[in-house]
Scaffold this active site. Sequence first.
Site, PDB file in Angstrom:
ATOM      1  N   ASP A  41     101.512 -52.515  22.101  1.00 51.38           N
ATOM      2  CA  ASP A  41     101.128 -53.922  22.139  1.00 51.38           C
ATOM      3  C   ASP A  41      99.614 -53.956  22.360  1.00 51.38           C
ATOM      4  O   ASP A  41      98.975 -52.932  22.604  1.00 51.38           O
ATOM      5  CB  ASP A  41     101.884 -54.698  23.219  1.00 51.38           C
ATOM      6  CG  ASP A  41     101.870 -56.205  22.926  1.00 51.38           C
ATOM      7  OD1 ASP A  41     101.102 -56.640  22.038  1.00 51.38           O
ATOM      8  OD2 ASP A  41     102.611 -56.953  23.568  1.00 51.38           O
ATOM      9  N   TRP A  42      99.044 -55.143  22.290  1.00 50.97           N
ATOM     10  CA  TRP A  42      97.594 -55.317  22.359  1.00 50.97           C
ATOM     11  C   TRP A  42      97.044 -54.610  23.612  1.00 50.97           C
ATOM     12  O   TRP A  42      97.270 -55.068  24.732  1.00 50.97           O
ATOM     13  CB  TRP A  42      97.270 -56.811  22.389  1.00 50.97           C
ATOM     14  CG  TRP A  42      95.821 -57.139  22.384  1.00 50.97           C
ATOM     15  CD1 TRP A  42      94.956 -57.021  23.442  1.00 50.97           C
ATOM     16  CD2 TRP A  42      95.050 -57.630  21.287  1.00 50.97           C
ATOM     17  NE1 TRP A  42      93.702 -57.415  23.068  1.00 50.97           N
ATOM     18  CE2 TRP A  42      93.726 -57.804  21.741  1.00 50.97           C
ATOM     19  CE3 TRP A  42      95.340 -57.953  19.960  1.00 50.97           C
ATOM     20  CZ2 TRP A  42      92.697 -58.284  20.940  1.00 50.97           C
ATOM     21  CZ3 TRP A  42      94.317 -58.432  19.161  1.00 50.97           C
ATOM     22  CH2 TRP A  42      93.011 -58.589  19.646  1.00 50.97           C
TER      23      TRP A  42
END
Length: 751
Positions: free
Chosen positions: A290-291
């Site tokens: 994820d980011w």
Amino acid sequence: MTRSVLFGVFVLMILVACQPSQKPTNDIDQKVNDLLSKMTLEEKVGQMNQYTGFYDITGPAPADGDAKNKYDHIKSGLVGSMLNVRGVSEVRKMQQLAVDSSRLGIPMIFGFDVIHGHKTLSPIPLAEAASWDLEAIEKSARIAAVEATAEGLNWTFAPMVDISRDPRWGRVMEGAGEDTYLGSKIGVARVRGFQGDDLSAVNTLAACAKHFAAYGFVEGGRDYNTVDIGTATLYNVVLPPFKAAIEEANVRTFMNSFNIINGIPSTASNFLLRDILKGEWGFDGFVISDWSSGAEMIAHGYAKDLEQVAELAANAGSDMDMESYSFVKHLVNLVNSGKVKESVVDDAVSRVLRVKFELGLFDDPYKYCDEEREKEMIYHPDHMAAALDMAKKSIVLLKNENALLPLSKNQKKIALIGDLADDKDSPLGNWRMAGESNTAVSVLEGLQEFGADVSFAEGVKLVTGPTAFPIELEVNTTDKSGIKEAVKLAKKSDVVVMVLGEHGLHSGEARSRSDLNLPGLQQELLEEVYKVNQNIVLVLMNGRPLTINWADENLPAIIEAWQLGTQSGKAIAQVLFGDYNPSGKLPMTFPRNVAHIPVYYNQFNSGRPAREGSAIFWPHYMDQSHEPLYPFGYGLSYSTFDYSNLKVNVTGPENVEVSVTVQNTGDVDGEEVVQLYIHDKVASIVRPVKELKGFNKVMIKAGDKAEVNFTLTKKELGFYNGTGEFLFEPGEFDVMVGSNSTDGLKSSFEL
Ligand code: BGC
């Protein structure tokens, strides 16, 4: 040698020649291997690196992500994917850098959060889940894919299949609610919609099951927070939708979650990624972080620096890094120093390349870059029609005393009250990344288009100040100046439609709330209006269950209209005037107050099961009912449905047939979601009091009956123990079939 011996040797030679070789036989695997053999270590690591294009970023802006550097990296073959680059001309420009300038010309894959529609916005995912209509949900994802691919994209970071029981968590709007069975079916439908039958088609894109895993269980519903759950919950509640996305829809990518599980960040979890996902489940797609979830392992206290992040994430099986830069900066050295085996890199790169080949990017890197298609497909009338259909199906009728609804088409003097009633933006909800602000049909417009005799008063502003993503919302808690006018209007009207709830950006990522009442001054407005006119229809617009006890106690009619996307106002008008008979059912329990949370239907009995109203020694609150405000699966219709004739037939050691007759006893045709729940009475690990194990949405004409059938097999009757073993234990089961998780006909069977 005799002739027969000679013949035997010949047959043996042929058999040996026909044995599957150790080398991949699959065409794509062959191509992947050929390409891999030509790549330098740097180029391989490049395929594991993703950069954002600063278009619509969703996380903290990267510290050292200057565009120039990124472009150089693309040209050097150090970037496998971009996110947040969209639009044919933008995508083409970026793709050209990779294809024309890098040594091997490997095309990039372009990812984007296509969450509920793309330009034409469909209802938020939680709302769509309320339709329990898998066909419509699949179609909605299909349309999103058609529009997104027309804008140059070929990968969506959806569906979010996180199960969550906590409406404080703003991201519940992005999922399918609290139930694993329903959530699995919906996740599969969404993946099928995005990926279609043929991933290489020009209008399908790779889907991504996220967030792996247990992100929906963040403590206190605070986004990004700690997760601490037992393994039985992990295996029975959290993992099944992910598994189904692979087994039933061949989802091509997974995304890590931000949280820890058992003290280990998911991005570096060998247990999740190597043992379960790529081991037991045999997943052959790739996993994206994820980011900056990689870099966040430093803050978690699991890695000391970015180099260790890269080592831990790669070794655990994260294949691509979103916005941490850990792989691109450190992986080559880590391989050279022996801390990460090159075979680990090879495996990750093969997975990424495989998906690129499957998409057909090597045949034509610009296949999604067709200006004509872009013009033709965005906001296509068919998409608008489907978005309207989906919006209507997502609406849930929560209360309708004395059949106040539907309103007569000749209804005179309707007062429409509430800031959200003429809001063209909030109905678009959060996660409408490519959506254009203020493009929804508002409720006011919807009613006007319908030709209704409607007058509008705002009452109170919901939010003051700017609302642009991603800043905090400032809710109006002081300015009551509009209440007077609203009350005046209500007084001279025959019926009042009040549109209250949450601003479109009140839910979504980083939008946790500790108070689930109507935000700001809306409750006060509602009560002031009620003093002069009690004929109120409350239309709720929100991204999560709210605590609306007062409204439930006092108002005659309540409609849950969530955030319904582009066609919101039209759908609401059609339901208000009975052109559409509502059929939605809640995919999440509505609590009575925040302290009630977590409140969900498939709880365990405890040693002291619920016994409302009796002596005090059982798990309850002394100041609040044990029951939720509205249970899971609940929703009314303008028709009424009568259930009878429940039949349960054990047809084999692992098979049970269940049937029920449902009659539409109302005056209008209507759809009913017939739900089947089981309870495994005694098992080697305790089972929930009820578990949804089947549902069937049926259209029944007024007065008609329908027989609805269900089959229960080992799959529905079994469960996982705390070590992930699937068990099927014969014994006694209760079964309930009805219109929600608390009402139904009951029976039992023994296997
Ligand atoms: C979210 C993901 C999303 C990603 C890229 C993150 O902040 O958690 O769900 O896909 O950003 O936009």
